[in-house]
Design a protein around this motif. Structure first.
Motif, PDB file in Angstrom:
ATOM      1  N   ILE A 156      15.064  -3.717  -1.360  1.00  0.00           N
ATOM      2  CA  ILE A 156      14.220  -2.949  -1.544  1.00  0.00           C
ATOM      3  C   ILE A 156      14.608  -1.162  -1.672  1.00  0.00           C
ATOM      4  O   ILE A 156      15.676  -0.976  -1.766  1.00  0.00           O
ATOM      5  CB  ILE A 156      13.660  -2.437   0.239  1.00  0.00           C
ATOM      6  CG1 ILE A 156      12.489  -3.523   0.312  1.00  0.00           C
ATOM      7  CG2 ILE A 156      12.054  -1.239   0.102  1.00  0.00           C
ATOM      8  CD1 ILE A 156      12.015  -4.009   0.416  1.00  0.00           C
ATOM      9  N   LYS A 157      14.247  -0.753  -3.033  1.00  0.00           N
ATOM     10  CA  LYS A 157      14.057   0.515  -3.671  1.00  0.00           C
ATOM     11  C   LYS A 157      13.486   1.527  -2.741  1.00  0.00           C
ATOM     12  O   LYS A 157      12.333   1.953  -2.983  1.00  0.00           O
ATOM     13  CB  LYS A 157      13.560   0.441  -4.551  1.00  0.00           C
ATOM     14  CG  LYS A 157      14.491   2.005  -5.013  1.00  0.00           C
ATOM     15  CD  LYS A 157      14.319   2.357  -7.202  1.00  0.00           C
ATOM     16  CE  LYS A 157      15.004   2.949  -7.688  1.00  0.00           C
ATOM     17  NZ  LYS A 157      15.434   3.081  -9.564  1.00  0.00           N
ATOM     18  N   ILE A 158      14.579   2.915  -2.285  1.00  0.00           N
ATOM     19  CA  ILE A 158      13.679   3.344  -1.211  1.00  0.00           C
ATOM     20  C   ILE A 158      14.725   4.745  -1.704  1.00  0.00           C
ATOM     21  O   ILE A 158      15.484   5.343  -1.767  1.00  0.00           O
ATOM     22  CB  ILE A 158      13.580   3.265   0.633  1.00  0.00           C
ATOM     23  CG1 ILE A 158      15.013   3.181   1.288  1.00  0.00           C
ATOM     24  CG2 ILE A 158      13.250   2.037   1.069  1.00  0.00           C
ATOM     25  CD1 ILE A 158      15.184   3.159   2.580  1.00  0.00           C
ATOM     26  N   PRO A 159      13.846   6.080  -0.901  1.00  0.00           N
ATOM     27  CA  PRO A 159      14.173   7.283  -1.604  1.00  0.00           C
ATOM     28  C   PRO A 159      15.698   7.688  -0.271  1.00  0.00           C
ATOM     29  O   PRO A 159      15.294   7.309   0.417  1.00  0.00           O
ATOM     30  CB  PRO A 159      13.055   8.556  -1.612  1.00  0.00           C
ATOM     31  CG  PRO A 159      12.052   7.816  -1.472  1.00  0.00           C
ATOM     32  CD  PRO A 159      12.603   6.322  -0.821  1.00  0.00           C
ATOM     33  N   PHE A 160      16.696   7.816  -0.510  1.00  0.00           N
ATOM     34  CA  PHE A 160      17.444   8.248   0.011  1.00  0.00           C
ATOM     35  C   PHE A 160      17.766   9.836   0.531  1.00  0.00           C
ATOM     36  O   PHE A 160      17.826  11.213  -0.339  1.00  0.00           O
ATOM     37  CB  PHE A 160      19.545   7.957  -1.263  1.00  0.00           C
ATOM     38  CG  PHE A 160      19.640   8.199   0.384  1.00  0.00           C
ATOM     39  CD1 PHE A 160      20.309   8.352   1.460  1.00  0.00           C
ATOM     40  CD2 PHE A 160      21.295   9.583   0.193  1.00  0.00           C
ATOM     41  CE1 PHE A 160      21.670   8.333   1.993  1.00  0.00           C
ATOM     42  CE2 PHE A 160      21.797   9.582   1.011  1.00  0.00           C
ATOM     43  CZ  PHE A 160      22.697   9.225   1.651  1.00  0.00           C
ATOM     44  N   GLN A 180       0.678  -0.982  -0.056  1.00  0.00           N
ATOM     45  CA  GLN A 180       0.109   0.498  -0.065  1.00  0.00           C
ATOM     46  C   GLN A 180       0.879   1.497  -0.465  1.00  0.00           C
ATOM     47  O   GLN A 180       0.390   2.254  -0.025  1.00  0.00           O
ATOM     48  CB  GLN A 180      -0.808   0.064   1.349  1.00  0.00           C
ATOM     49  CG  GLN A 180      -2.010  -0.600   1.314  1.00  0.00           C
ATOM     50  CD  GLN A 180      -2.819  -1.336   2.918  1.00  0.00           C
ATOM     51  OE1 GLN A 180      -3.721   0.106   2.440  1.00  0.00           O
ATOM     52  NE2 GLN A 180      -3.345  -1.821   3.142  1.00  0.00           N
ATOM     53  N   LEU A 181       2.534   1.235   0.468  1.00  0.00           N
ATOM     54  CA  LEU A 181       2.863   1.983   0.258  1.00  0.00           C
ATOM     55  C   LEU A 181       3.678   2.049  -0.719  1.00  0.00           C
ATOM     56  O   LEU A 181       4.067   3.393  -1.229  1.00  0.00           O
ATOM     57  CB  LEU A 181       4.118   2.492   1.676  1.00  0.00           C
ATOM     58  CG  LEU A 181       3.137   2.652   2.645  1.00  0.00           C
ATOM     59  CD1 LEU A 181       4.445   1.964   3.604  1.00  0.00           C
ATOM     60  CD2 LEU A 181       2.677   3.687   3.310  1.00  0.00           C
ATOM     61  N   ASN A 182       3.495   1.652  -1.900  1.00  0.00           N
ATOM     62  CA  ASN A 182       3.914   1.320  -3.436  1.00  0.00           C
ATOM     63  C   ASN A 182       5.700   1.626  -3.307  1.00  0.00           C
ATOM     64  O   ASN A 182       6.027   1.849  -4.067  1.00  0.00           O
ATOM     65  CB  ASN A 182       3.643   3.046  -3.984  1.00  0.00           C
ATOM     66  CG  ASN A 182       1.866   2.740  -3.921  1.00  0.00           C
ATOM     67  OD1 ASN A 182       1.760   1.834  -4.701  1.00  0.00           O
ATOM     68  ND2 ASN A 182       1.577   3.798  -4.142  1.00  0.00           N
ATOM     69  N   ILE A 183       6.343   0.842  -2.346  1.00  0.00           N
ATOM     70  CA  ILE A 183       7.463   0.701  -2.065  1.00  0.00           C
ATOM     71  C   ILE A 183       8.134  -0.517  -3.185  1.00  0.00           C
ATOM     72  O   ILE A 183       7.404  -1.427  -3.206  1.00  0.00           O
ATOM     73  CB  ILE A 183       7.623   0.365  -0.164  1.00  0.00           C
ATOM     74  CG1 ILE A 183       8.007   1.365   0.036  1.00  0.00           C
ATOM     75  CG2 ILE A 183       9.695  -0.365  -0.533  1.00  0.00           C
ATOM     76  CD1 ILE A 183       7.838   0.925   1.613  1.00  0.00           C
ATOM     77  N   LYS A 185      15.712  13.295 -10.597  1.00  0.00           N
ATOM     78  CA  LYS A 185      16.691  13.242 -10.421  1.00  0.00           C
ATOM     79  C   LYS A 185      16.436  13.537  -8.701  1.00  0.00           C
ATOM     80  O   LYS A 185      16.823  14.010  -7.862  1.00  0.00           O
ATOM     81  CB  LYS A 185      16.482  15.333  -9.598  1.00  0.00           C
ATOM     82  CG  LYS A 185      16.753  15.668 -11.341  1.00  0.00           C
ATOM     83  CD  LYS A 185      17.993  15.630 -12.284  1.00  0.00           C
ATOM     84  CE  LYS A 185      17.954  16.074 -13.400  1.00  0.00           C
ATOM     85  NZ  LYS A 185      18.922  15.717 -13.724  1.00  0.00           N
ATOM     86  N   THR A 186      16.317  11.817  -8.371  1.00  0.00           N
ATOM     87  CA  THR A 186      16.184  11.123  -6.758  1.00  0.00           C
ATOM     88  C   THR A 186      17.433  10.388  -6.516  1.00  0.00           C
ATOM     89  O   THR A 186      17.695   9.529  -7.270  1.00  0.00           O
ATOM     90  CB  THR A 186      14.716  11.310  -6.947  1.00  0.00           C
ATOM     91  OG1 THR A 186      13.871  11.554  -6.773  1.00  0.00           O
ATOM     92  CG2 THR A 186      14.267  10.629  -5.209  1.00  0.00           C
ATOM     93  N   SER A 187      18.242  10.075  -5.440  1.00  0.00           N
ATOM     94  CA  SER A 187      18.905   9.386  -4.852  1.00  0.00           C
ATOM     95  C   SER A 187      18.186   8.457  -4.608  1.00  0.00           C
ATOM     96  O   SER A 187      16.726   8.624  -3.107  1.00  0.00           O
ATOM     97  CB  SER A 187      20.364  10.352  -3.746  1.00  0.00           C
ATOM     98  OG  SER A 187      20.308  11.383  -4.841  1.00  0.00           O
ATOM     99  N   TYR A 188      17.782   7.102  -4.244  1.00  0.00           N
ATOM    100  CA  TYR A 188      17.704   5.792  -3.863  1.00  0.00           C
ATOM    101  C   TYR A 188      18.962   4.917  -3.575  1.00  0.00           C
ATOM    102  O   TYR A 188      19.668   4.948  -3.312  1.00  0.00           O
ATOM    103  CB  TYR A 188      17.106   4.899  -4.594  1.00  0.00           C
ATOM    104  CG  TYR A 188      15.985   5.516  -5.730  1.00  0.00           C
ATOM    105  CD1 TYR A 188      14.194   5.964  -5.046  1.00  0.00           C
ATOM    106  CD2 TYR A 188      16.179   6.452  -6.908  1.00  0.00           C
ATOM    107  CE1 TYR A 188      13.259   6.203  -5.071  1.00  0.00           C
ATOM    108  CE2 TYR A 188      14.743   7.281  -7.139  1.00  0.00           C
ATOM    109  CZ  TYR A 188      13.712   7.504  -6.512  1.00  0.00           C
ATOM    110  OH  TYR A 188      12.487   7.767  -7.121  1.00  0.00           O
ATOM    111  N   LYS A 189      18.300   4.195  -2.436  1.00  0.00           N
ATOM    112  CA  LYS A 189      19.149   3.373  -1.690  1.00  0.00           C
ATOM    113  C   LYS A 189      18.704   2.111  -1.654  1.00  0.00           C
ATOM    114  O   LYS A 189      17.389   1.509  -2.113  1.00  0.00           O
ATOM    115  CB  LYS A 189      19.340   3.218  -0.071  1.00  0.00           C
ATOM    116  CG  LYS A 189      20.579   4.438   0.238  1.00  0.00           C
ATOM    117  CD  LYS A 189      21.123   4.577   1.546  1.00  0.00           C
ATOM    118  CE  LYS A 189      21.949   5.105   2.011  1.00  0.00           C
ATOM    119  NZ  LYS A 189      22.374   5.102   3.367  1.00  0.00           N
ATOM    120  N   ILE A 190      19.692   1.053  -2.235  1.00  0.00           N
ATOM    121  CA  ILE A 190      18.989  -0.523  -2.321  1.00  0.00           C
ATOM    122  C   ILE A 190      19.533  -0.876  -0.784  1.00  0.00           C
ATOM    123  O   ILE A 190      20.122  -0.870  -0.732  1.00  0.00           O
ATOM    124  CB  ILE A 190      19.328  -0.709  -3.775  1.00  0.00           C
ATOM    125  CG1 ILE A 190      19.592  -0.603  -4.957  1.00  0.00           C
ATOM    126  CG2 ILE A 190      18.519  -2.914  -3.554  1.00  0.00           C
ATOM    127  CD1 ILE A 190      18.062  -0.453  -5.287  1.00  0.00           C
TER     128      ILE A 190
END
Length: 431
Positions: A112-116, A85-88, A135-140
């Protein structure tokens, strides 16, 4: 400008908010204070007594994630639903085994790919990526979908600030109820608030599973509904539909047995019986005949369901043996239908049930306390297994008594012909 209302928008039981919702200081104020304190909230009571409506009244959809339990749900299913539901974005996943309480549990480990958000704002370690398009950084990051701590860290990493509502907690198996109760201690450490809704009537249901929850949750019983509460519903509805119940109010209150769900449905059906489908130009006065018509309609509605449920409840397949089984559920229903209504509403004591079953049983000396104990301790689980939803009966360990937790069942018992109902109940094989 006067707003025109449809009758079903003012009275009745609905998934949508009813216009005659009233706030009760001992319920609504406690809920609001619980939200402010950010403690877990446990809302409990019989079916159709306003548990879901309480959350709808004080929370907007953007404020929460709602997870519905079913008899087949596992803790992993609940946590998966939250993530979904959080569209993660889950990059990849694999099955793993995890030891929990000395037992090996199956789980899923995922990347999981989340915004950094930068140093210090997310404490999960992982590979950093950059999306040129937005232009967003992510962390796996690696994440175990079975562990409450992993889920808590993930939610904190994405700045999660919603409530998590768990509907129909009572449908979970006892093992999963216990697991979630244990995990709530972890979620509390991370300031993640759960709101648990369930059908039962005794206090401390979750604390029985995990004593660490003492002082970490607030319990909110939605019962009882007092007479002044029901009168307030009528006062709220009068200007909306221009319908008066003043001549039949006492009779209406007596008929519903403190069930707000039954009360709301009788109000709606009484309006329909008086020909009111929407706001009336002239004041309409509900009559005793209108109430009688409403009672007949709801008795017909409730009877078909409850008779099917009782038939399913007593059904028991005989094992391959020459000895006739005990058939405790069958004798329990026979005992129940022969009880005085007042005794049923106050709760049937375990000792009394056993004694009365023995007086009519085909093998009275074999009805032992252990047999009754097993029957009562698995009472809700067996109803859920037989698709009796919501459950009708629950066993309160604290008072050693069986209580009715389907608020429409009292209305059914009071208005039905019990001897006729007994004729519908199939006699087990061999009796």
């Amino acid at each position: 400008m006067v707003t025109n209302y449809k009758t079903h928008e003012v009275y009745g039981v609905s998934n949508e908010m009813i216009a005659t919702y009233i706030e009760r200081s001992d319920v609504d104020d406690l809920f609001i204070k619980g939200l402010e304190k950010n403690k877990h909230l446990v809302i409990y009571g019989a079916s159709k007594q306003g548990k879901t409506a309480l959350t709808q009244k004080h929370l907007e959809e953007k404020d929460y994630i709602r997870v519905n339990c079913s008899p087949a749900s596992t803790i992993q299913d609940l946590y998966n639903s939250i993530v979904r539901q959080l569209n993660i974005e889950i990059v990849e996943s694999r099955e793993v085994s995890q030891e929990v309480g000395g037992e090996i549990k199956a789980g899923v480990k995922a990347k999981i790919k989340i915004p950094f958000f930068g140093s210090g704002e997310a404490n999960l370690e992982g590979k950093e990526t950059f999306n040129e398009g937005d232009k967003t950084s992510y962390k796996i990051v690696d994440y175990n979908l079975f562990l409450a701590q992993d889920l808590s860290e993930l939610l904190r990493a994405i700045n999660f600030d919603k409530k998590i509502i768990v509907e129909n907690f009572h449908y979970l198996t006892e093992e999963n109820q216990k697991l979630l109760s244990i995990d709530l201690r972890i979620f509390d450490d991370y300031k993640i608030q759960f709101i648990v809704l369930g059908i039962w009537r005794e206090k401390n249901r979750l604390i029985q599973f995990n004593g660490d929850l003492v002082d970490r949750l607030i319990e909110i019983p939605v019962e009882p509904w007092e007479r002044e509460h029901l009168k307030a519903i009528i006062d709220e509805g009068f200007p909306l539909l221009n319908v008066s119940f003043e001549n039949v109010l006492e009779e209406l209150i007596e008929t519903c047995f403190d069930s707000v769900g039954v009360f709301q449905e009788l109000c709606k059906e009484s309006c329909y019986a008086a020909g009111v489908r929407e706001t009336s130009e002239d004041t309409i006065y509900i009559t005793a005949d209108n109430i009688s018509t409403a009672i007949e309609k709801k008795l017909s509605d409730y009877s078909s369901r409850h008779i099917r449920c009782l038939e399913a409840f007593v059904e028991q397949k005989a094992k391959s043996s020459d000895e006739i089984p005990l058939y405790i559920p069958y004798y329990f229903v026979k005992t129940l239908l022969n009880e005085d209504f007042d005794d049923i509403t106050s709760g049937l004591k375990r000792r009394v049930i056993q004694e009365k079953i023995r007086t009519i049983h085909h093998r009275p000396d074999d009805v032992r306390p252990s047999d009754m104990g097993y029957f009562l301790q698995t009472l809700v689980a067996n109803q859920i297994k037989k698709s009796i939803s919501p459950p009708i009966f629950d066993y309160d360990i604290g008072t050693s008594s069986v209580k009715i937790i389907d608020s429409t069942f009292y209305f059914f018992l009071k208005n039905c012909n019990k001897e006729e109902i007994l004729e519908y109940i199939p006699v087990p094989v061999g009796l």
